[in-house]
Design a protein around this motif. Structure first.
Motif, mmCIF file in Angstrom:
data_model
loop_
_atom_site.group_PDB
_atom_site.id
_atom_site.type_symbol
_atom_site.label_atom_id
_atom_site.label_comp_id
_atom_site.label_asym_id
_atom_site.label_seq_id
_atom_site.Cartn_x
_atom_site.Cartn_y
_atom_site.Cartn_z
ATOM 1 N N ILE A 122 31.361 4.574 53.649
ATOM 2 C CA ILE A 122 31.542 3.230 52.948
ATOM 3 C C ILE A 122 32.971 2.900 53.521
ATOM 4 N N ASN A 123 33.258 1.662 53.925
ATOM 5 C CA ASN A 123 34.188 1.097 54.616
ATOM 6 C C ASN A 123 35.623 1.706 53.672
ATOM 7 N N PRO A 124 36.617 2.352 54.384
ATOM 8 C CA PRO A 124 37.828 2.972 53.492
ATOM 9 C C PRO A 124 38.634 1.968 52.782
ATOM 10 N N ASP A 125 38.598 0.703 53.102
ATOM 11 C CA ASP A 125 39.159 -0.278 52.128
ATOM 12 C C ASP A 125 38.288 -0.595 51.018
ATOM 13 N N VAL A 126 37.077 -0.694 51.125
ATOM 14 C CA VAL A 126 36.257 -0.797 50.127
ATOM 15 C C VAL A 126 36.421 0.412 49.200
ATOM 16 N N ALA A 127 36.333 1.617 49.639
ATOM 17 C CA ALA A 127 36.488 2.805 48.900
ATOM 18 C C ALA A 127 37.632 2.642 47.999
ATOM 19 N N GLU A 128 38.629 2.428 48.650
ATOM 20 C CA GLU A 128 40.058 2.393 48.145
ATOM 21 C C GLU A 128 40.234 1.458 46.940
ATOM 22 N N MET A 132 40.651 1.840 43.035
ATOM 23 C CA MET A 132 41.527 0.966 41.935
ATOM 24 C C MET A 132 40.642 0.249 41.028
ATOM 25 N N LEU A 133 39.472 -0.114 41.145
ATOM 26 C CA LEU A 133 38.843 -0.871 40.123
ATOM 27 C C LEU A 133 38.605 0.176 38.793
ATOM 28 N N ARG A 134 38.178 1.495 39.422
ATOM 29 C CA ARG A 134 37.952 2.574 38.367
ATOM 30 C C ARG A 134 39.422 2.666 37.512
ATOM 31 N N GLN A 135 40.639 2.772 38.272
ATOM 32 C CA GLN A 135 41.728 3.124 37.674
ATOM 33 C C GLN A 135 42.076 1.804 36.729
ATOM 34 N N GLU A 136 41.784 0.723 37.029
ATOM 35 C CA GLU A 136 42.154 -0.497 36.250
ATOM 36 C C GLU A 136 41.272 -0.525 34.986
ATOM 37 N N VAL A 137 40.105 -0.086 35.041
ATOM 38 C CA VAL A 137 39.332 -0.102 33.956
ATOM 39 C C VAL A 137 39.534 1.101 32.994
ATOM 40 N N GLN A 159 25.867 -0.010 45.434
ATOM 41 C CA GLN A 159 25.377 -0.908 46.228
ATOM 42 C C GLN A 159 26.326 -1.098 47.503
ATOM 43 N N PHE A 160 27.537 -0.881 47.619
ATOM 44 C CA PHE A 160 28.111 -0.529 48.980
ATOM 45 C C PHE A 160 27.677 0.650 49.792
ATOM 46 N N GLY A 161 27.121 1.659 49.054
ATOM 47 C CA GLY A 161 26.565 2.846 49.871
ATOM 48 C C GLY A 161 25.273 2.535 50.212
ATOM 49 N N SER A 162 24.494 1.570 49.978
ATOM 50 C CA SER A 162 23.137 1.289 50.283
ATOM 51 C C SER A 162 23.148 0.717 51.655
#
Length: 196
Positions: A122-128, A132-137, A159-162
């Protein structure tokens, strides 16, 4: 003695499309193979492998399946004519079977052990941003509401890993998360990473 009592050989059917049917009782003869089953489709060009009690293996190419429907007291069955393949020819025929595999990290193990490691890039920016999304949740939601929201984030990551992530699916999943400014801005980045 019934016809079934004469089926002393154990054979495996190798279909041209890669399907495999094991544990078939048969009677293998010099010019014919008899199988007392009608629940499998055997076609010209399919292979029959016979495993012998001495550890040997023989491979036969089907020339004519010779399927016979039920007639009076005789069950539907195959009376196949075949061509016995020599060892090099048999190995080449088995290797030429086509397997149709698709999807991320798809693989097939044909009589082998899989010691590979499965990785999804997965693109490193997307993974980051997913991190961040997990942390916000976790930061915004009370403990009892975090699990379902984190499952949504996992689905977004999936989805991003597919091999073909869907922008519509990702947008729908993002819409299921709380409408906070920080989540919205992360979601905007993720959607823009999908382009289109």
């Amino acid at each position: 003695m019934t016809f079934s009592d004469m089926l002393n050989d154990n054979v495996t059917l190798l279909k041209k499309n890669g399907d495999r049917v094991e544990g078939i009782k048969a009677s293998v003869q010099a010019k014919n193979i008899f199988i007392n089953r009608s629940d499998i489709l055997i076609e010209t060009g399919d292979l029959i492998q016979r495993n012998m009690s001495n550890g040997g293996e023989e491979t036969y190419e089907i020339i004519d399946p010779g399927f016979h429907e039920r007639f009076h007291g005789i069950e539907a069955h195959y009376q196949m004519t075949h061509r016995k393949l020599g060892l090099p020819e048999a190995k080449a025929a088995v290797k030429s079977i086509t397997y149709h595999i698709s999807g991320p990290n798809a693989r097939v193990n044909n009589h082998s052990t899989d010691n590979s490691v499965n990785t999804v890039n997965i693109n490193p920016d997307v993974a980051e941003h997913i991190s961040m999304l997990r942390q916000e949740v976790k930061h915004l939601l009370p403990d009892q509401e975090q699990k379902p929201a984190l499952e949504v984030v996992d689905a977004i990551e999936g989805q991003f890993g597919s091999s073909a992530p869907s922008k519509v699916v990702v947008k729908t999943l993002l819409g299921a998360l709380p409408s906070a400014g920080s989540i919205a801005s992360i979601g905007s980045f993720l959607l823009s990473a999908l382009g289109g």
